[in-house]
Each structure stands twice: as structure tokens, then as C-alpha cells.
Write a protein that holds these residues in place. Structure first.
Motif, PDB file in Angstrom:
ATOM      1  N   ASP A 470      46.536  39.658  35.574  1.00 11.78           N
ATOM      2  CA  ASP A 470      45.959  39.650  36.674  1.00 11.78           C
ATOM      3  C   ASP A 470      47.023  40.974  37.043  1.00 11.78           C
ATOM      4  O   ASP A 470      47.752  41.426  36.417  1.00 11.78           O
ATOM      5  CB  ASP A 470      46.914  37.929  37.786  1.00 11.78           C
ATOM      6  N   THR A 471      47.040  40.917  38.558  1.00 12.74           N
ATOM      7  CA  THR A 471      48.186  42.447  38.945  1.00 12.74           C
ATOM      8  C   THR A 471      48.683  42.429  38.436  1.00 12.74           C
ATOM      9  O   THR A 471      49.718  41.431  38.413  1.00 12.74           O
ATOM     10  CB  THR A 471      47.893  42.480  40.365  1.00 12.74           C
ATOM     11  N   HIS A 472      49.565  43.718  38.817  1.00 15.01           N
ATOM     12  CA  HIS A 472      51.441  43.816  37.834  1.00 15.01           C
ATOM     13  C   HIS A 472      51.839  44.702  39.165  1.00 15.01           C
ATOM     14  O   HIS A 472      52.772  45.398  39.197  1.00 15.01           O
ATOM     15  CB  HIS A 472      51.081  44.868  36.510  1.00 15.01           C
ATOM     16  N   SER A 473      51.091  44.712  39.865  1.00 17.71           N
ATOM     17  CA  SER A 473      52.020  45.244  41.325  1.00 17.71           C
ATOM     18  C   SER A 473      51.569  44.799  42.680  1.00 17.71           C
ATOM     19  O   SER A 473      50.486  44.630  43.035  1.00 17.71           O
ATOM     20  CB  SER A 473      52.027  46.370  41.636  1.00 17.71           C
ATOM     21  N   THR A 474      52.167  43.788  43.622  1.00 18.51           N
ATOM     22  CA  THR A 474      52.320  43.316  44.698  1.00 18.51           C
ATOM     23  C   THR A 474      53.498  43.399  45.567  1.00 18.51           C
ATOM     24  O   THR A 474      54.240  42.693  46.234  1.00 18.51           O
ATOM     25  CB  THR A 474      51.776  42.007  44.913  1.00 18.51           C
ATOM     26  N   ARG A 475      54.054  45.135  45.114  1.00 17.10           N
ATOM     27  CA  ARG A 475      55.329  45.243  46.346  1.00 17.10           C
ATOM     28  C   ARG A 475      54.814  45.534  47.965  1.00 17.10           C
ATOM     29  O   ARG A 475      53.543  45.564  47.867  1.00 17.10           O
ATOM     30  CB  ARG A 475      55.287  46.670  45.558  1.00 17.10           C
ATOM     31  N   PRO A 476      55.949  44.883  48.639  1.00 14.28           N
ATOM     32  CA  PRO A 476      54.864  45.354  50.013  1.00 14.28           C
ATOM     33  C   PRO A 476      55.693  46.806  50.153  1.00 14.28           C
ATOM     34  O   PRO A 476      56.457  47.793  49.896  1.00 14.28           O
ATOM     35  CB  PRO A 476      56.668  44.647  50.604  1.00 14.28           C
ATOM     36  N   ASN A 477      54.491  46.996  51.149  1.00 19.94           N
ATOM     37  CA  ASN A 477      54.304  48.455  51.254  1.00 19.94           C
ATOM     38  C   ASN A 477      53.680  48.752  52.829  1.00 19.94           C
ATOM     39  O   ASN A 477      52.761  49.488  52.877  1.00 19.94           O
ATOM     40  CB  ASN A 477      53.759  48.881  50.052  1.00 19.94           C
ATOM     41  N   GLY A 478      53.953  47.789  53.927  1.00 22.68           N
ATOM     42  CA  GLY A 478      53.603  47.615  55.359  1.00 22.68           C
ATOM     43  C   GLY A 478      52.851  46.527  55.556  1.00 22.68           C
ATOM     44  O   GLY A 478      52.884  47.059  57.057  1.00 22.68           O
ATOM     45  N   PHE A 495      47.931  37.335  52.521  1.00 19.36           N
ATOM     46  CA  PHE A 495      48.217  38.319  51.442  1.00 19.36           C
ATOM     47  C   PHE A 495      47.412  38.685  50.655  1.00 19.36           C
ATOM     48  O   PHE A 495      45.653  38.062  50.681  1.00 19.36           O
ATOM     49  CB  PHE A 495      48.986  36.631  50.224  1.00 19.36           C
ATOM     50  N   ALA A 496      46.816  40.158  51.269  1.00 22.93           N
ATOM     51  CA  ALA A 496      45.979  40.736  49.956  1.00 22.93           C
ATOM     52  C   ALA A 496      46.285  41.383  49.254  1.00 22.93           C
ATOM     53  O   ALA A 496      46.847  42.571  49.526  1.00 22.93           O
ATOM     54  CB  ALA A 496      45.706  41.650  52.312  1.00 22.93           C
ATOM     55  N   PRO A 497      46.307  41.133  48.032  1.00 25.17           N
ATOM     56  CA  PRO A 497      46.237  42.184  47.473  1.00 25.17           C
ATOM     57  C   PRO A 497      46.496  43.637  46.816  1.00 25.17           C
ATOM     58  O   PRO A 497      47.238  44.482  46.443  1.00 25.17           O
ATOM     59  CB  PRO A 497      46.180  40.837  45.557  1.00 25.17           C
ATOM     60  N   GLY A 498      44.867  43.681  47.262  1.00 28.63           N
ATOM     61  CA  GLY A 498      44.390  44.868  47.650  1.00 28.63           C
ATOM     62  C   GLY A 498      43.411  44.898  46.575  1.00 28.63           C
ATOM     63  O   GLY A 498      43.743  43.869  44.961  1.00 28.63           O
ATOM     64  N   GLY A 499      43.492  46.298  45.403  1.00 25.04           N
ATOM     65  CA  GLY A 499      42.969  46.602  44.329  1.00 25.04           C
ATOM     66  C   GLY A 499      43.930  46.756  43.094  1.00 25.04           C
ATOM     67  O   GLY A 499      44.937  46.454  43.145  1.00 25.04           O
ATOM     68  N   PHE A 500      43.147  45.889  42.020  1.00 21.33           N
ATOM     69  CA  PHE A 500      43.951  46.029  39.987  1.00 21.33           C
ATOM     70  C   PHE A 500      45.104  47.018  40.232  1.00 21.33           C
ATOM     71  O   PHE A 500      44.221  48.281  40.527  1.00 21.33           O
ATOM     72  CB  PHE A 500      44.035  45.258  39.360  1.00 21.33           C
ATOM     73  N   SER A 501      46.077  46.981  40.047  1.00 17.37           N
ATOM     74  CA  SER A 501      46.219  48.133  39.428  1.00 17.37           C
ATOM     75  C   SER A 501      46.614  48.917  38.166  1.00 17.37           C
ATOM     76  O   SER A 501      46.053  47.701  37.130  1.00 17.37           O
ATOM     77  CB  SER A 501      47.968  48.147  39.811  1.00 17.37           C
ATOM     78  N   GLY A 502      46.408  50.294  37.689  1.00 13.44           N
ATOM     79  CA  GLY A 502      46.927  50.271  36.492  1.00 13.44           C
ATOM     80  C   GLY A 502      47.765  50.047  35.637  1.00 13.44           C
ATOM     81  O   GLY A 502      47.522  50.096  34.717  1.00 13.44           O
ATOM     82  N   GLY A 503      48.861  49.457  36.110  1.00  9.93           N
ATOM     83  CA  GLY A 503      49.804  48.432  35.286  1.00  9.93           C
ATOM     84  C   GLY A 503      48.806  47.633  34.608  1.00  9.93           C
ATOM     85  O   GLY A 503      49.648  47.574  32.891  1.00  9.93           O
ATOM     86  N   SER A 504      47.990  46.977  34.076  1.00 10.29           N
ATOM     87  CA  SER A 504      47.436  46.432  33.603  1.00 10.29           C
ATOM     88  C   SER A 504      46.708  47.240  32.047  1.00 10.29           C
ATOM     89  O   SER A 504      46.872  46.185  31.044  1.00 10.29           O
ATOM     90  CB  SER A 504      45.947  45.538  33.642  1.00 10.29           C
ATOM     91  N   TYR A 505      46.808  48.333  32.420  1.00 10.25           N
ATOM     92  CA  TYR A 505      46.074  48.844  31.082  1.00 10.25           C
ATOM     93  C   TYR A 505      46.670  49.950  30.688  1.00 10.25           C
ATOM     94  O   TYR A 505      46.712  50.754  29.899  1.00 10.25           O
ATOM     95  CB  TYR A 505      44.422  49.252  31.651  1.00 10.25           C
ATOM     96  N   ARG A 506      47.982  50.003  31.093  1.00 14.02           N
ATOM     97  CA  ARG A 506      49.080  51.177  30.710  1.00 14.02           C
ATOM     98  C   ARG A 506      49.759  50.582  29.462  1.00 14.02           C
ATOM     99  O   ARG A 506      49.714  49.687  28.799  1.00 14.02           O
ATOM    100  CB  ARG A 506      50.665  50.458  31.347  1.00 14.02           C
ATOM    101  N   ASN A 507      49.686  51.649  28.752  1.00 12.61           N
ATOM    102  CA  ASN A 507      49.821  52.219  26.489  1.00 12.61           C
ATOM    103  C   ASN A 507      48.544  50.856  26.503  1.00 12.61           C
ATOM    104  O   ASN A 507      48.759  51.258  25.315  1.00 12.61           O
ATOM    105  CB  ASN A 507      51.010  51.911  27.173  1.00 12.61           C
ATOM    106  N   ALA A 508      48.231  51.094  26.534  1.00 19.03           N
ATOM    107  CA  ALA A 508      46.537  50.299  26.295  1.00 19.03           C
ATOM    108  C   ALA A 508      45.931  50.853  25.320  1.00 19.03           C
ATOM    109  O   ALA A 508      45.519  51.552  24.549  1.00 19.03           O
ATOM    110  CB  ALA A 508      45.653  49.886  27.045  1.00 19.03           C
ATOM    111  N   SER A 509      45.977  52.515  25.731  1.00 22.48           N
ATOM    112  CA  SER A 509      45.369  53.382  25.131  1.00 22.48           C
ATOM    113  C   SER A 509      45.806  54.355  23.756  1.00 22.48           C
ATOM    114  O   SER A 509      47.309  55.150  24.513  1.00 22.48           O
ATOM    115  CB  SER A 509      44.565  54.812  26.070  1.00 22.48           C
TER     116      SER A 509
END
Length: 753
Positions: A470-478, A495-509
Motif C-alpha cells: 500500500d502507499t507509504h505517504s498520505t501526509r496532508p498537503n493541501g 480522501f484522494a490518496p493520489g499516486g503511490f509514492s516511491g516509499g514502497s520501493y525505497r532501497n529495493a534496488s
């Protein structure tokens, strides 16, 4: 309703109130506090608009030589316990040749500090630190030019000692403050002035003590929970039993008769009570919790079906990283190995529940908040309340724990809603423990499927990681829908989560030298609310990656240190592993039977600090338990600003990661919602379970500072898993690594085999 209200406090003048409560210097001080003059755009503020911070390109957006003999540092970043206040003051003091006792700091204030978005991603020293260093270096250059012009001498002939500028001739002496004559340096930071040579630093690299710790251990006010304002009232929010529930019944008359109750606030299914005293609010909250009626919906899928549901209902795969020649690498491989790892939902586990204070007066809102981003919070409050941002003033105040996007923003929004409903008096809202555990955003559950190939020499030739998250960022920003209670109002915000963040694959490479690498992401919208938790997806990705490296090393018949070094080109990466191995004697000195040691490594985000760690575990076969005996880490984060601070951060990260790895997992029920509501149903590591911790530090003063606050999370989890394998002969690949997942009847037999 009983009229138990006390006489209202006459509201203070706005500017006087700002002077008394607007500056949060080192630590947290109750009123009155040292005032700071707001410059720049603040001078243009109208009578109904709060002062605004100077342009971030201006020197005085970061440092101010105001009161005689004093320097004030300003940062838009929040103090979250990581010690950045002290470190940022060290940077400024060195660039300006000042003693530390002259320096104070203001943190995160929309009326005074620059917009630095969120305090996140281990970026405070890299971001705010570099801005403060550039501004301080620019200021020193400007001041020395002023003195040189006055005395008609070259700048090179001037020296500075604790803010006093001395010229080459006898009697040529002045101070920064005399040169400025009460003015500020509001010039732009040119970026052409270089900072000091590291060999000339006096404070950077030194373990300057944190004054806020003294306040903590001597029970002085530090946290938002300590804040008390004149005329302040107390509130509690009544939550639904489960997500998406709707309020259908309320014991209003019974609550109104309780002593101290000032107001019941209901807006759709958002429900709260305001009272004179905190316990009076809690008493009313308990009654409402017991007697309110709700129409509920079940959570799906059930907890036991979660991982299967993730695989079956994820969105179409997204290729994050792809290399040519993958198919050829698989075809020519001597060894192909696959493994799957799983991580549950995790709670932030802040020591104290989220708390905020808000005051609504004259159609203007003031909020004291432990948020990680005062400006994003202000933007989102503007959307929630349909009011201009200039009418909102947000001050950052340290909270009792954070580790990412917990309940801090939600409680701030709720306090604002309640302040609007009960104007003129400050409203203090503190969540209950079950609020924090059930309603904060969690760290997402994840599945990681890894596949690797090697040639006959044991060299990795291909690597594939597939991630379900799932997403790793739904911080309030407007968008107000990111506040959880905004979704329960009579006119709810979607609630509009928007696109999924790169947090999901952080350090996966992998940082390792592998000719063909492929990362595939399967985005998944799960049953529980998720957002940023310390290190985001890096914890699970590194847990999987470094467990897999150990497993591949075994397939290749190589020891885990040699296997890693064989695949690293980065000399700084090699250095932390080599120093750790030399210090611990791993893997040459094997532990006694029934115990095991394991190593893991990462470079956080592949751009920040380098960290290697060795875990030592001991089995108790009679009790069918195991414990972590010791964790030894080696950290390199470029230039070290405060060694004590960076070691403390690393030790804390190691303990937190060990707790995640051994015992933490959010439990939930389709009808009851989240059932991990306290420290019994969501256990965390206790003091008597904390292992011995040792941190080795490699300082590279010639390099730029690197973010280190989240470097320890992933490697610790993998190191424990690798150590547990060497002790038990069993690979545990689903977190947490609880005692019941070990086949105790086979312990020793598999190891001998």
C-alpha cells in the motif's frame, strides 16, 4: 446544560501574543519566552493577517544577529528527538566564529521560519543544515566586508573571535552587532561564498550536549503536552468502532449534565466534548464511548487473508527499474534462487498520544502542533476550514514521539475544528491511547518476492524484486481529506490518496554490483489506513534484500562478509562492513552452540548514510524463546556534526527495528476494526529486553553530511534473521520473527545438518 464555564480571559493583542508565545527556542518554554522580531514579509502583514516568514533565499530567513551578543538560528524543520536543534546551532556557530552559548534556535513556525515542507527522510542536516551553513557563511563575508571598508584594510587581514572582529592595527575592534547597528542582513544568499575548511571547525564534529535533554530529565516543560495557555479548556474526540462507521445515536442530555462539560461538538459523525478540566472531558468521553450508537461496515479482507488478497487484488504491475539482458541472465545461470518475505502493518508506537492546542479568535486560527510540517499543515487547514492561509498561524512544538506520519496532523485538525466551535479560549485536545493505536496511519504491510542468479564463481548475474505494498505517504498537503476526521463531517472531504509514492520501493534496488536488475511494484489499496513510518518501505525491502544476500552467499558456499564485499564497488560501503567485521571478528570467531551471529548492510535510500550491523542471538530451547544479546553497528554519514547525536539516533533506530522484528504486528477484526489498542495487544520491546548496543562511527569531515536518522531500520531486521538462522538452522521470512515460528523440535538438528 450546567453553566460551569469560568470567566473568559480577555484576548491579548495579536502581536503581543506572538511575542509571548511565538518563539520556540532550544527545547520548549512556556510563556513568557524570548521574543523574536518578524522581518521580511511580516512587515507587510495587515491587521487581520499573521506575519509571514522572510523569503527563504534571504540570509535572515536562516540566521538573525538580533539582540546584542546573540544569534538566532531559524529552521523550518521540527525537532523530533533527533537533536537537530543542537546540530544546526553548531553549524551556524562555526561558520560565524561564535561560542555556542550565544546561539539559540527557532523551529518550525509559519510566522518566522522558512517553508521546508516536512521533517522526514533523514534530510534535516542535508537540507536545513546546508541552508544555514550557506547563510551563515554569507553573513560572515558581508560583515567582514563592512569592517574592512570601515578600516580601509583587506578582508584577509581581519580575524574573528566569538563575534568580535579585529583589524591589523591596534584598537581596530568591533562586533557583528555593532556593525549591524540593530539592522538585519536581508540580502540574498548568493551561493558564491564558501563555508569553512573542516579543519578550522571548533564545534562541528564535537559532542555538544543537548540542553533539551536536561529539560526532559529535570521534568521541565518541553512537549506540546506540557503547554498551558490562559483560559485553556480540554477536549476529547469520540471515535467510531471501525472505519466508515456512521453515528446514529448520542446520549446528549446525559453528557450535558456532567460536571464541567462546556459543549458537545457534533458535525456529521465527527463527535467531541469540551470541558473545563481534562478529567471532566475524559469522563464525558467514556460515557459517550459506551452509549453512542453507530452503523458500521466490515473491514475486508480478514487479517488471515491479507497477503493472499494483496497478490490477487493489486493494481497492474509497474516496472520501477529494468535492465537489458534479464532473460539471457536467467538462461545462463548456474544457480537460480527465489524467496518470499512478508511484513505486517506496524504502528508508530509514540510514547505519548498525539496532542495539539488551537485558538480561534477574530476569524483567525492559531495552532500549536507536533506536526512534521507546519506549512503543509497550514495549507490543509486552509482547505478544511475554507479560510485564507494568512489567517492561520502554526507553531511547531515537540511531541512525545513521531517516527513518521502519526496522529500529529489529525489531532491538530481536530483541535482547530473544536476551537472554531468554541472560540476565544484555547482548546487542548489529546488523543487517548486507543485513538493513537486504532486511528493513526500505519506502516503498510508488504510482500517481497526476490529472485537471483549466479554464475559458477558465485558472482551475481541477475536480480529481480517484486513488491506488493500500500502507499507509504498520505501526509496532508493541501487536501483536507487527508485528515481522518474530515471524512466524517456532515459535508465530508473525500480522501484522494493520489499516486503511490516511491516509499514502497525505497532501497529495493541493491547497491551491489549486479549486471541485470529489475524492480516491479504491485500497488495495493488495503483495509487499513497507511502512511509514512520511519524508513517507509526501506525496512521491509532491506530485510528481504539482506536476508536474501545471506541465503545467496550460502548457495555460493561463501561467508556473508566476503560475498558482500565481492559485489561492492563503493569503497565507503566496503569500509563500514570491513570495520564491523574486524571489530567483531565475524565470521571467523563462531559463537557457542545455541547462539548465532548475522550481518546486514545498506546505504539508506542508496543516497544517504552507510550502515552495517551485526546481531547476536541466544536460544533458550527449554523455554522455547530467544533473545538478542547484542547489536553492533558501524555508521558512516559523511561529515559528522555531533557524534553523540548521531550515535543516539542510530541506537534508537536499532532498538526500534529490533522491536519491529521480534514482536510488532497490527491485529484487526472485520467487525471490531483494529484490535491492537494498547501495549498489551500491541507489544513493543521493554527495557529489560533491550540488548547491549554498540555503535562504531566513521567520520569523513571532508564529505558532505548524509541523512542518518533512518539508516539502521532495515539492516537490523535482516541481521537478526540471519543470526537466528545460524542459531537455529531455520530461515524465518515472515515478520515478526516470533518464537512460535521456530520449529523447536528441529533446532540443532538442522544446524548440524
Amino acid at each position: 446544560m450546567k453553566n460551569n464555564a469560568r470567566k473568559h480571559i480577555v484576548p491579548q493583542d495579536r502581536r503581543e501574543f506572538l511575542k509571548q508565545s511565538g518563539c520556540l527556542l532550544l527545547g520548549f518554554q512556556l510563556m513568557p519566552v524570548v521574543s523574536c522580531e518578524v522581518k521580511g514579509n511580516g512587515d507587510k502583514a495587515g491587521p487581520d493577517v499573521f506575519p509571514q516568514a522572510p523569503d527563504r533565499d534571504s540570509v535572515d530567513a536562516w540566521i538573525r544577529l538580533g539582540e546584542e551578543g546573540k544569534l538566532t538560528v531559524l529552521t523550518g524543520k521540527m525537532e523530533l528527538g533527533q537533536g537537530i536543534q543542537t546540530a544546526l546551532m553548531q553549524i551556524a556557530a562555526d561558520e560565524l566564529d561564535l561560542d555556542m552559548d550565544r546561539v539559540s534556535i527557532i523551529i518550525a513556525d509559519t510566522a518566522q521560519t522558512a517553508d521546508e515542507r516536512y521533517t522526514a527522510g533523514s534530510g534535516s542536516i542535508e537540507g536545513s543544515g546546508s541552508s544555514i551553513r550557506r547563510a551563515a557563511a554569507e553573513a560572515r563575508h558581508i560583515l567582514l566586508e563592512m569592517a574592512a571598508k570601515r578600516w580601509e584594510v583587506p578582508v584577509a587581514q581581519l580575524t574573528v573571535r566569538d563575534g568580535t572582529v579585529e583589524g591589523p592595527a591596534p584598537g581596530q575592534e568591533t562586533t557583528y552587532w555593532q556593525l549591524l547597528a540593530g539592522q538585519q542582513i536581508n540580502k540574498k544568499v548568493s551561493g558564491h561564498v564558501s563555508g569553512k575548511d573542516p579543519k578550522d571547525y571548533k564545534w562541528v564534529g564535537q559532542p555538544v550536549p543537548r540542553k533539551d535533554i536536561v529539560k526532559m530529565v529535570t521534568a521541565q516543560p518541553v512537549y506540546i503536552h506540557d503547554l498551558r495557555l490562559p483560559g485553556m479548556v480540554h477536549a476529547r474526540v469520540v471515535r467510531p468502532p471501525v472505519y466508515k462507521a456512521r453515528l446514529t445515536g448520542l446520549p446528549e442530555e446525559e453528557v450535558e449534565q456532567l460536571e464541567g462539560v462546556l459543549k458537545i461538538v457534533r458535525d456529521g459523525s465527527f463527535l467531541a466534548v469540551i470541558a473545563e478540566e481534562e478529567y471532566q472531558a475524559i469522563r464525558a468521553w467514556r460515557l459517550m464511548q459506551a452509549k453512542c450508537k453507530w452503523e458500521t461496515e466490515n473491514l475486508e479482507p480478514a487479517e488471515e487473508d491479507l497477503f493472499d488478497h494483496m497478490r490477487e487484488h493489486a493494481e497492474p504491475p509497474e516496472t520501477v527499474e529494468e535492465a537489458q539482458g534479464m532473460d539471457k541472465a536467467w538462461e545462463s545461470a548456474a544457480i537460480i534462487y527465489e524467496a518470499t518475505y512478508k511484513r505486517p502493518y506496524h504502528i508508530h508506537g509514540s510514547t505519548g498520544p498525539s496532542c495539539a492546542v488551537a485558538k480561534w479568535a477574530n476569524e483567525r486560527l492559531e495552532v500549536w502542533s507536533p506536526t512534521q510540517g507546519v506549512y503543509p499543515l497550514r495549507r490543509t487547514l486552509s482547505d478544511l476550514l475554507s479560510m485564507d492561509e494568512g489567517h492561520i498561524h502554526v507553531r511547531g512544538v515537540p511531541g512525545s514521539g513521531c517516527y513518521g506520519h502519526n496522529g500529529a496532523d489529525d489531532v491538530s485538525a481536530e483541535a482547530a475544528l473544536l476551537a472554531r466551535a468554541f472560540p476565544e479560549r484555547p482548546v487542548r485536545l489529546q488523543w487517548m491511547r486507543e485513538d493513537e493505536h486504532k486511528w493513526e496511519p500505519f506502516g503498510s504491510a508488504m510482500i517481497l518476492k526476490l529472485k537471483g542468479s549466479m554464475d559458477r564463481s558465485g558472482k551475481l548475474t541477475a536480480w529481480e524484486t517484486q513488491i506488493w505494498s500500500d502507499t507509504h505517504s498520505t501526509r496532508p498537503n493541501g487536501q483536507a481529506g487527508h485528515f481522518v476526521s474530515a471524512r466524517y463531517l456532515e459535508k465530508p472531504f473525500a480522501f484522494a490518496p493520489g499516486g503511490f509514492s516511491g516509499g514502497s520501493y525505497r532501497n529495493a534496488s541493491p547497491l551491489y554490483d549486479i549486471p541485470a536488475k529489475q524492480i516491479i511494484l504491485h500497488n495495493y489499496r488495503g483495509p487499513l489506513r497507511t502512511s509514512a513510518l520511519r524508513s517507509l518501505g526501506a525496512y521491509a525491502n532491506i530485510f528481504a534484500l539482506e536476508s536474501f544476500m545471506d541465503e545467496m552467499a550460502e548457495e555460493a558456499g561463501m561467508d556473508p562478509v566476503a560475498f558482500r564485499l565481492k559485489h561492492l564497488r563503493d569503497e565507503r560501503a566496503k569500509a563500514v562492513i570491513e570495520k564491523l567485521a574486524a571489530h567483531t571478528g565475524f565470521p571467523d570467531h563462531e559463537p557457542v552452540p545455541g547462539s548465532g551471529r548475522g550481518i546486514a548492510f545498506s546505504k539508506y535510500k542508496n543516497t544517504a548514510a552507510y550502515f552495517a550491523v551485526l546481531a547476536e542471538v541466544e536460544l533458550d530451547t527449554a523455554q522455547r524463546q530467544y533473545r538478542i544479546k547484542k547489536l553492533t553497528g558501524c555508521l558512516e554519514a559523511g561529515q559528522t556534526i555531533n557524534p553523540d547525536g548521531i550515535i543516539n539516533q542510530t541506537e534508537g533506530g536499532m532498538i526500534q527495528a529490533a522491536s519491529w522484528t521480534l514482536m510488532e504486528a497490527v491485529r484487526y477484526d472485520p467487525q471490531a476494526g483494529v484490535t491492537s489498542t494498547n501495549w498489551s495487544s500491541y507489544p513493543i520491546m521493554r527495557f529489560d529486553q533491550v540488548p547491549e548496543i554498540e555503535v562504531l562511527l566513521i567520520d569523513r569531515p571532508e564529505e558532505k553530511p548524509l541523512g542518518a536518522g533512518e539508516a539502521a531500520q532495515g539492516p537490523v531486521g535482516a541481521a537478526i534473521a540471519n543470526a537466528l538462522y545460524r542459531a537455529s538452522g531455520q530461515r524465518l521470512q515472515e515478520l515478526p520473527l516470533t518464537f512460535d515460528k521456530i520449529d523447536w523440535g528441529k533446532v540443532g538438528k538442522l544446524r548440524e545438518g
